[in-house]
Every structure is written in C-alpha cells, then in structure tokens.
Motif scaffolding. Structure first.
Motif: not given
Length: 198
Positions: A63, A67, A72-73, A76, A79-80, A150
């Motif tokens: 992750a 970054l 960035e999308f 995340w 991570v999620l 995104t």
C-alpha cells in the motif's frame, strides 16, 4: 516550435536515472526491501498467527508503494480489502479450524525445494514481463500518474476485469464457508468420541 524543443531538451537534462535517484525513489526501494523481507518471513515461519501478522506488514508495504506511485485509490483499496478483510478472514479461518497457535512442526510439507523452484520461476517470469513491457521507459515518482486515479481504475476494473473481481469475491466466500464446515465436522467428531467414552 523552438520553445517546445527547448522544453523537451531541458526536461531531458534533468531526467533522473539509476545512478541519480531522488528521495522518493530511495524510500520506494527501502519500503520494497522491507515488504520483500516480510513476505519471506510470512512463508518461512512455522507459527501460523505470526505468518498472518507478517502478511499484514507485507500488504501494508505494498500500500505504501502504491502511495509513492501516486495511486492513492489503489493504495486505500489495498488497505481496506487486503489488510482489513483478507487477513481478518485468514485469522477467522485459523480460529474456526482450531489451528495451533504456537510453533507447528507439521506446517512444513517437505516440498520446500519444489516451492522455491516455482517461486524463482514465477519471479523470473514477472521480472521478464515487466522489463519487456517498460524497457527503457522511466516512470517518475514525483509527477502526476493518472493511471492510479479513481476514475481510470474504476473504468478499467468494471469494464475489463469485472468477472475476475466477482470470481475473487466468491472464492473468498467459499474459503470462509469451508472453514466453518471443517470446524463443525471436527467438533462433531470430538463430541462423538466423548459420548463413546461416557
């Protein structure tokens, strides 16, 4: 026309290479080494819970790499979904199947050399594919990378990769259901043995 040529020439003189890395590129390399080390510990440790926790470190390192690539999308999502869901699913699977918490001598199947050979072949194939795809293209980590936004990621995911995405979600659900079934079968077998002893 002259102004454009001068701009390209100036950009070429300030281009970074392997012998002049920027600070972001150095951090990228260091995080990559930490991630690689965590992945190696994940597959070599004999404690299953420790393996799951080192997997968290490896996935978190990925992750951070996303970054640094200004995606960035994707970071995340990493991570999620992976750190927050897959590792929790693994831990629940360990708890539901009553796996040993401490050192487990039977965690090694004895196929270490075959696994090492497959891993080396997969790593060589991955390196060859990446080198063949990019060749001499240098991706600057300090610039804007629209590939990780995104909008672009959503369009690629839901236009071209929607079936593998859904298949992965079904696979994870099947793994959880399988863990529940295995834990119930083992529990029923233990109850039958205890009933016979009584």
């Amino acid at each position: 026309m002259t102004g454009t040529g001068t701009t390209v020439l100036a950009a070429g003189t300030h281009a970074h290479g392997f012998l002049s890395p920027t600070g972001v590129e150095i951090v990228f390399l260091l995080v990559g080494l930490v991630t690689l080390g965590a992945a190696v510990v994940t597959v070599t440790t004999r404690q299953l819970v420790h393996a799951a926790l080192w997997l968290v470190v490896a996935l978190g390192g990925l992750a951070v790499e996303y970054l640094l690539l200004t995606a960035e999308f994707i970071a995340w999502v990493q991570v999620l979904i992976y750190v927050g869901s897959v590792v929790v699913l693994l831990l629940f699977g360990l708890m539901l199947t009553r796996a040993p918490i401490g050192r487990s001598p039977d965690a090694d199947s004895g196929n270490r050399w075959a696994a090492l050979g497959v891993a080396a072949a997969a790593a060589a194939a991955l390196v060859w594919v990446v080198v063949d795809a990019f060749r001499t293209t240098w991706i600057g980590l300090d610039g804007a990378a629209p590939q990780g936004t995104t909008k672009v990621s959503g369009e690629i995911l839901f236009r071209h990769w929607v079936l593998p995405f859904e298949a992965l979600s079904v696979l994870l659900l099947a793994a959880l259901v399988g863990a529940v079934v295995l834990s119930r079968r083992r529990g029923d077998a233990k109850d039958e043995k205890e009933g016979e002893k009584r």
